[in-house]
Design an enzyme around this catalytic site. Sequence first.
Site, PDB file in Angstrom:
ATOM      1  N   GLU A 235      40.833  46.167  33.900  1.00 46.15           N
ATOM      2  CA  GLU A 235      40.862  44.930  34.686  1.00 46.15           C
ATOM      3  C   GLU A 235      42.221  44.250  34.462  1.00 46.15           C
ATOM      4  O   GLU A 235      42.594  43.978  33.328  1.00 46.15           O
ATOM      5  CB  GLU A 235      39.717  44.003  34.274  1.00 46.15           C
TER       6      GLU A 235
ATOM      7  N   CYS B 184      32.206  33.474  44.743  1.00 45.15           N
ATOM      8  CA  CYS B 184      31.600  32.609  45.757  1.00 45.15           C
ATOM      9  C   CYS B 184      31.318  31.214  45.214  1.00 45.15           C
ATOM     10  O   CYS B 184      31.185  30.257  45.983  1.00 45.15           O
ATOM     11  CB  CYS B 184      30.305  33.227  46.265  1.00 45.15           C
TER      12      CYS B 184
END
Length: 465
Positions: free
Chosen positions: A37, A47
Site C-alpha cells: 500500500e 465514502c
Amino acid sequence: MAAERLVVVGGDAAGMAAASRARRLRKPDELEIVAFERGRFTSYSACGIPYWIGGDVGERDDLIARTPQEHRERGIDLRLHTEVTELDLDGQRVRTRDRDGRGQWTGFDKLVLATGARPLRPPLDGIDAPGVHGVQSLEDGTALFDALEQQESGAPAGREPRAVVVGAGYIGVEMSEALVRRGYRVTVLDRAEQPMTTLDPDMGALVREAMCGMGMDVRTGEAVTGILTDGRGHARAVATDEGEYPADVVVLGLGVRPETSLAGAAGLPLGDSGGLLTDPTMRVRGRADVWAGGDCVEVLDLVSGRTRHIALGTHANKHGQIIGANVAGDYGTFPGVVGTAVSKVCDLEIARTGLLEQQADELGLRWVSTTVEATSRAGYFPGAAPMHVKMLAEVRTGRLLGVQIVGREGAGKRVDIAAVALTARMTVEQLTALDLGYAPPFSPVWDPVLVAARKAVSAVRGHTL
C-alpha cells in the site's frame, strides 16, 4: 513443500478483503500473503469522508474498519508507504519503491491488482496549487480537513470563508453540504445542464433546488478554465468561461478513472473506460495467475449487457471476497451490477438504478418514461413527505430499464426494490404485483414505486396498441 505467495497491490477495500478472505481459507504455511500500500491507511471508508468533514462522523479513525496492525496480526505481511512501480508478469514478480526510494523485486505465484481509481485533475493552470484539494483517499481527506481547520482558525473575524466546489456529482454534492455545515459560502460549478449527471436533467433539477435552498450558489453550464493564485501561489479563485469565483479553498469533485497505468504497461486487457477486464471469477482475462477488483476494473452491467466502470465500495468489497476465495482454492463469481447508487443533500435523498434516458438511446432501445409524485407515508400520517419517482421501461417488452428517486426521508432506499427487479429482469407489469410491506407510518397503500410502475404499464400499452 514451500508455501505459495500471494501478492496484493492496494490496501483498501478490494485488496484487503481479498487478502483477509484468502488468509481465513489458507494457513500461513500454505499461502504467504504480501500486500503493498503506497499510503498510510488501509481498509477505510472513502465514502464517509464528506460526513467526517461535515461533522456527522466524530473522528477520522472512525472510518477505518481494520488497521494495518490488525491485518498483520492476522498473518498478512502488509507493507505501507510502498508503491508498486512495475509488473513483470512473465517473470511473476513486482517491483516496489519504499518511502526512502529503495527499490526491490518481489516474486509471486498469484497476483491481485486492487489499485483503485484516480481523481480527474484536468490540465488547467493552477490545478495543483496549494488550496486545491481532491477527496479520493483518506490521505486526501486528512489534508483537506487540516487545511479547513487552519483556514478557519486564521480567518478574519466577521468574514465568511468561501469555497468553490468543481463538479456536482456525488462527491461534489456531498462535499458542498459538508462545507456549508462548516460555515462556508459555497459556489458549485459544473459544465452540465444540471447537477448529478447520474440522473436525468429533470430529476437533477430537483437536486439543484435543494442545493440552492441550503444557500449554495449553483452554476451549471460553465466550464472551468483555470485556478487563479495569489502572490504566495495559493488558490484564490476559480475562473470559468463566464467569470471568476473567489475561493479560500477549492475542492475537486470531477469524478474518477480506473488507476490501471501499471496494468496497461504490462499489457493486461483494458475496457473502454480504461478499467481492467475480468471473467466472472474476477480473474484478469487471459491470465491464469492474476486477479483484479475494486475501482480499477470494469464490470458487467446486467441491464445493458456491456461492461462499465462503477467506483463503489460495495462492489469492491464483494470483488475482494470473491477473489480471496478463488485464489485460496474455493470458488465464487461476481455476476454483475445494475448501477444502483444513493446519496443525499441536506434532507433530500437521491437514488438511481439501471439506465438513464441517454444511455437507453445509446443502446438503441425504444423506451417510455413516466414520473409520479407521491408521499413517503400515508398522506394523513404525520411526517409524510413528497417524493418523485421516474421509471423507464422498454416499449416492446415492458422490461424495467431504470428508476430514479428524489425525495425526503424514506425515499432513497426504495431504489432497492427497483434494483432487485432489474436484476430479475422483471417487467413493469410484474413490478406492480410485488407484495411490499404496508403500514401508514411507512408507505401509502400503493407504494410510490408501484404507482410509478402502474403508470409505466399504461405508457407501454399506449405505445404498443
